[in-house]
Motif scaffolding. Structure first.
Motif, mmCIF file in Angstrom:
data_model
loop_
_atom_site.group_PDB
_atom_site.id
_atom_site.type_symbol
_atom_site.label_atom_id
_atom_site.label_comp_id
_atom_site.label_asym_id
_atom_site.label_seq_id
_atom_site.Cartn_x
_atom_site.Cartn_y
_atom_site.Cartn_z
ATOM 1 N N LEU A 79 23.966 22.808 -5.876
ATOM 2 C CA LEU A 79 25.009 22.811 -4.859
ATOM 3 C C LEU A 79 25.528 24.210 -4.555
ATOM 4 N N ASN A 80 25.222 25.177 -5.409
ATOM 5 C CA ASN A 80 25.691 26.544 -5.160
ATOM 6 C C ASN A 80 24.658 27.384 -4.427
ATOM 7 N N GLY A 81 23.603 26.730 -3.936
ATOM 8 C CA GLY A 81 22.558 27.459 -3.219
ATOM 9 C C GLY A 81 22.546 27.098 -1.747
ATOM 10 N N ARG A 82 21.710 27.785 -0.973
ATOM 11 C CA ARG A 82 21.577 27.500 0.450
ATOM 12 C C ARG A 82 20.795 26.207 0.650
ATOM 13 N N PHE A 83 21.242 25.403 1.597
ATOM 14 C CA PHE A 83 20.569 24.144 1.911
ATOM 15 C C PHE A 83 19.587 24.430 3.047
ATOM 16 N N GLY A 84 18.376 24.886 2.693
ATOM 17 C CA GLY A 84 17.458 25.396 3.698
ATOM 18 C C GLY A 84 16.628 24.363 4.429
ATOM 19 N N GLY A 85 16.489 23.153 3.889
ATOM 20 C CA GLY A 85 15.646 22.157 4.547
ATOM 21 C C GLY A 85 16.484 21.016 5.089
ATOM 22 N N HIS A 86 16.276 19.798 4.565
ATOM 23 C CA HIS A 86 17.128 18.664 4.907
ATOM 24 C C HIS A 86 17.270 17.792 3.669
ATOM 25 N N ILE A 87 18.076 16.755 3.745
ATOM 26 C CA ILE A 87 18.304 15.908 2.581
ATOM 27 C C ILE A 87 17.033 15.119 2.264
ATOM 28 N N VAL A 88 16.459 15.378 1.092
ATOM 29 C CA VAL A 88 15.231 14.719 0.651
ATOM 30 C C VAL A 88 15.509 14.064 -0.703
ATOM 31 N N SER A 89 15.268 12.768 -0.795
ATOM 32 C CA SER A 89 15.593 12.043 -2.029
ATOM 33 C C SER A 89 14.455 12.048 -3.038
ATOM 34 N N GLY A 90 13.232 12.287 -2.564
ATOM 35 C CA GLY A 90 12.077 12.188 -3.451
ATOM 36 C C GLY A 90 11.586 10.770 -3.612
ATOM 37 N N HIS A 91 12.106 9.852 -2.789
ATOM 38 C CA HIS A 91 11.690 8.451 -2.814
ATOM 39 C C HIS A 91 10.812 8.196 -1.590
ATOM 40 N N ILE A 92 9.524 8.140 -1.814
ATOM 41 C CA ILE A 92 8.552 8.082 -0.718
ATOM 42 C C ILE A 92 8.590 6.724 -0.026
ATOM 43 N N ASP A 93 8.591 6.749 1.312
ATOM 44 C CA ASP A 93 8.598 5.503 2.086
ATOM 45 C C ASP A 93 7.200 4.914 2.247
ATOM 46 N N GLY A 94 6.200 5.757 2.219
ATOM 47 C CA GLY A 94 4.820 5.300 2.374
ATOM 48 C C GLY A 94 3.924 6.499 2.623
ATOM 49 N N THR A 95 2.690 6.241 2.969
ATOM 50 C CA THR A 95 1.750 7.338 3.234
ATOM 51 C C THR A 95 1.201 7.247 4.647
ATOM 52 N N GLY A 96 0.820 8.395 5.168
ATOM 53 C CA GLY A 96 0.119 8.472 6.436
ATOM 54 C C GLY A 96 -1.218 9.152 6.207
#
Length: 210
Positions: A89-106
């Motif tokens: 939380l003390n760093g820059r938020f450079g990407g977007h919110i990613v939970s690491g819970h994959i929805d599926g594959t393409g």
């Protein structure tokens, strides 16, 4: 929680397969700065727990549900994977919110260079595409990217040179499976705006003065 900004590319050292699960050992370097037992590490976007650490290796168990929903089952010794530690939380938020819970594959369907960038087209089913919007965010194998185009059955991202150099994405080939995590905000909004089985209707909006 992650940001989708890949810290380094690791190498699969070993894969021990169970009936439906597996145990991965990954070789890395940078992430060991402060990695502790029990910490979360995104491996190709999949949130895993470091259960054994012996620099330069860490090991994580992968449950059957994760194997079913991701491309983890395709990993083998020598394979390269994107790695990211949980965000601070003390760093820059450079990407977007990613939970690491994959929805599926393409599936990677094509790559096309345009000047300094590479367009990557991903084929995906309708269950995933409903959450993919033009100029929205998506995580592909744990890489935070902006959706550049959406079409029936597929979407595209445009990859800048830095992302190409620091991740495994451009090394993919047409036909390769890739992990997809859709924007978590869209999924929550859909859930919260549903009323019974009807969702938001014109009648409901009119009832409340819209």
């Amino acid at each position: 929680m992650f940001t989708g900004i890949v810290e380094e590319i690791g190498t699969v050292e070993a894969v021990v397969r169970g009936a439906k699960s597996c145990r991965l050992t990954i070789r890395a370097d940078k992430i060991f700065d402060d990695l502790k037992l029990g910490d979360s590490v995104a491996v190709n976007g999949v949130c895993l727990t470091a259960e054994e650490i012996r620099y330069p290796l860490f090991t994580a168990d992968v449950m059957a549900e994760t194997v079913r929903r991701t491309n983890i089952e395709l990993l083998s010794p020598g394979g390269r994977v994107n790695l990211e530690r949980a965000m601070q939380l003390n760093g820059r938020f450079g990407g977007h919110i990613v939970s690491g819970h994959i929805d599926g594959t393409g599936t990677v369907s094509s790559m096309m260079r345009e000047d300094n960038a590479v367009w990557v087209r991903i084929a995906a089913d309708s269950g995933l595409l409903r959450y993919i919007v033009e100029k929205g965010s998506v995580a592909l194998d744990g890489i935070s990217l902006t959706v550049a185009d959406v079409e029936p059955g597929a979407f595209s991202v445009s990859v800048i040179p830095h992302t190409a150099e620091e991740t495994t994405l451009i090394g993919k080939k047409p036909g390769d499976r890739i992990n997809i995590e859709c924007d978590i905000i869209g999924k929550y909004v859909e859930k919260l705006t549903k009323t019974g089985n009807d969702g938001i209707t014109m009648e409901l909006l009119e009832k409340y003065g819209f």
